[in-house]
Scaffold this motif. Structure first.
Motif, mmCIF file in Angstrom:
data_model
loop_
_atom_site.group_PDB
_atom_site.id
_atom_site.type_symbol
_atom_site.label_atom_id
_atom_site.label_comp_id
_atom_site.label_asym_id
_atom_site.label_seq_id
_atom_site.Cartn_x
_atom_site.Cartn_y
_atom_site.Cartn_z
ATOM 1 N N THR A 46 13.505 -3.724 -16.097
ATOM 2 C CA THR A 46 12.877 -4.221 -14.875
ATOM 3 C C THR A 46 12.756 -5.742 -14.913
ATOM 4 N N ASN A 47 12.819 -6.324 -13.735
ATOM 5 C CA ASN A 47 12.682 -7.770 -13.579
ATOM 6 C C ASN A 47 11.219 -8.152 -13.429
ATOM 7 N N GLU A 48 10.967 -9.465 -13.453
ATOM 8 C CA GLU A 48 9.598 -9.953 -13.335
ATOM 9 C C GLU A 48 9.007 -9.589 -11.976
ATOM 10 N N ASN A 49 7.687 -9.566 -11.931
ATOM 11 C CA ASN A 49 6.870 -9.265 -10.761
ATOM 12 C C ASN A 49 6.782 -7.779 -10.428
ATOM 13 N N TRP A 50 7.417 -6.920 -11.208
ATOM 14 C CA TRP A 50 7.308 -5.475 -11.015
ATOM 15 C C TRP A 50 6.494 -4.883 -12.149
ATOM 16 N N LYS A 51 5.565 -4.003 -11.803
ATOM 17 C CA LYS A 51 4.663 -3.385 -12.770
ATOM 18 C C LYS A 51 4.798 -1.870 -12.662
ATOM 19 N N GLU A 52 5.050 -1.206 -13.787
ATOM 20 C CA GLU A 52 5.104 0.249 -13.778
ATOM 21 C C GLU A 52 3.692 0.803 -13.670
ATOM 22 N N LEU A 53 3.500 1.711 -12.732
ATOM 23 C CA LEU A 53 2.215 2.404 -12.608
ATOM 24 C C LEU A 53 2.318 3.667 -13.456
ATOM 25 N N THR A 54 2.089 3.540 -14.743
ATOM 26 C CA THR A 54 2.349 4.623 -15.691
ATOM 27 C C THR A 54 1.588 5.897 -15.355
ATOM 28 N N SER A 55 0.430 5.771 -14.736
ATOM 29 C CA SER A 55 -0.320 6.972 -14.396
ATOM 30 C C SER A 55 0.377 7.778 -13.308
ATOM 31 N N GLN A 56 1.358 7.179 -12.644
ATOM 32 C CA GLN A 56 2.053 7.867 -11.564
ATOM 33 C C GLN A 56 3.416 8.436 -11.992
ATOM 34 N N LYS A 57 3.769 8.320 -13.268
ATOM 35 C CA LYS A 57 5.047 8.859 -13.745
ATOM 36 C C LYS A 57 5.051 10.383 -13.577
ATOM 37 N N ARG A 58 6.136 10.910 -13.026
ATOM 38 C CA ARG A 58 6.283 12.354 -12.852
ATOM 39 C C ARG A 58 7.563 12.802 -13.550
ATOM 40 N N GLU A 59 7.501 13.963 -14.194
ATOM 41 C CA GLU A 59 8.657 14.416 -14.955
ATOM 42 C C GLU A 59 8.775 15.925 -14.870
ATOM 43 N N ASP A 60 10.018 16.416 -14.799
ATOM 44 C CA ASP A 60 10.297 17.843 -14.912
ATOM 45 C C ASP A 60 11.589 17.996 -15.715
ATOM 46 N N GLY A 117 -7.975 -2.076 -1.343
ATOM 47 C CA GLY A 117 -8.345 -2.161 -2.751
ATOM 48 C C GLY A 117 -7.283 -2.841 -3.588
ATOM 49 N N THR A 118 -7.303 -2.529 -4.883
ATOM 50 C CA THR A 118 -6.320 -3.093 -5.802
ATOM 51 C C THR A 118 -4.955 -2.475 -5.527
ATOM 52 N N ILE A 119 -3.949 -3.004 -6.154
ATOM 53 C CA ILE A 119 -2.603 -2.465 -5.961
ATOM 54 C C ILE A 119 -2.526 -1.006 -6.420
ATOM 55 N N GLU A 120 -3.265 -0.656 -7.472
ATOM 56 C CA GLU A 120 -3.285 0.721 -7.963
ATOM 57 C C GLU A 120 -4.051 1.625 -7.000
ATOM 58 N N GLU A 121 -5.223 1.166 -6.532
ATOM 59 C CA GLU A 121 -6.024 1.946 -5.578
ATOM 60 C C GLU A 121 -5.256 2.153 -4.273
ATOM 61 N N ALA A 122 -4.551 1.128 -3.835
ATOM 62 C CA ALA A 122 -3.777 1.227 -2.601
ATOM 63 C C ALA A 122 -2.673 2.271 -2.736
ATOM 64 N N TYR A 123 -2.038 2.342 -3.906
ATOM 65 C CA TYR A 123 -0.985 3.343 -4.091
ATOM 66 C C TYR A 123 -1.557 4.752 -4.022
ATOM 67 N N ILE A 124 -2.711 4.964 -4.599
ATOM 68 C CA ILE A 124 -3.338 6.292 -4.539
ATOM 69 C C ILE A 124 -3.622 6.654 -3.083
ATOM 70 N N LYS A 125 -4.130 5.721 -2.297
ATOM 71 C CA LYS A 125 -4.376 5.968 -0.883
ATOM 72 C C LYS A 125 -3.078 6.291 -0.165
ATOM 73 N N LEU A 126 -2.032 5.539 -0.460
ATOM 74 C CA LEU A 126 -0.731 5.785 0.143
ATOM 75 C C LEU A 126 -0.223 7.170 -0.199
ATOM 76 N N ALA A 127 -0.325 7.544 -1.457
ATOM 77 C CA ALA A 127 0.133 8.853 -1.902
ATOM 78 C C ALA A 127 -0.668 9.970 -1.234
ATOM 79 N N ASN A 128 -1.977 9.773 -1.118
ATOM 80 C CA ASN A 128 -2.825 10.783 -0.490
ATOM 81 C C ASN A 128 -2.505 10.948 0.995
ATOM 82 N N GLN A 129 -2.101 9.880 1.664
ATOM 83 C CA GLN A 129 -1.771 9.937 3.088
ATOM 84 C C GLN A 129 -0.434 10.654 3.320
#
Length: 131
Positions: A46-60, A117-129
């Motif tokens: 990954t390049n700069e300015n991108w952050k992995e949201l590790t709590s959102q990793k999904r695997e099967d 909220g924070t970038i992490e909180e905003a993603y949770i809201k987005l996912a919930n919507q």
């Protein structure tokens, strides 16, 4: 992959990258074989300015999805830098996955930055919507 804010508000933006997985035999740099394992078939840096949201990793058994957040608020008409510039196929032993198609899926998502909220909180809201 990169994102352009085509909206009218400042936004948090995210990229979800889904890599295919398969049970394959790989080789080490010295040529020795590894046991067959169910692994992601591609890798990237990954390049700069991108952050992995590790709590959102999904695997099967067939794929693994990573969620990345752009660390800056993206203003209207602004464009992120690319998440990555190239991908590499893992070091497969010859003869595997012949005549198959493997796809990397990239999905961009965004939510307004104001009052979410924070970038992490905003993603949770987005996912919930968008369940």
């Amino acid at each position: 992959p990169q994102v352009t804010n085509t909206g009218k508000k400042d936004a948090y933006v995210y990229l979800e990258v889904t890599l295919p997985k398969a049970t394959v035999i790989t080789a080490n740099d010295d040529g020795t074989k590894n046991e067959a394992a169910n692994v992601a078939l591609f890798s990237y840096k990954t390049n700069e300015n991108w952050k992995e949201l590790t709590s959102q990793k999904r695997e099967d058994d067939h794929s693994v999805t990573y969620v990345y957040a752009y660390e800056k608020v993206l203003q209207p008409s602004q464009v992120t830098n690319p998440l990555f510039n190239e991908v590499a196929l893992i070091n497969l032993v010859e003869g595997q996955l012949v005549e198959t198609t493997q796809n990397i899926e990239v999905v961009a998502k965004a939510i307004q930055a104001d009052s979410t909220g924070t970038i992490e909180e905003a993603y949770i809201k987005l996912a919930n919507q968008n369940q």
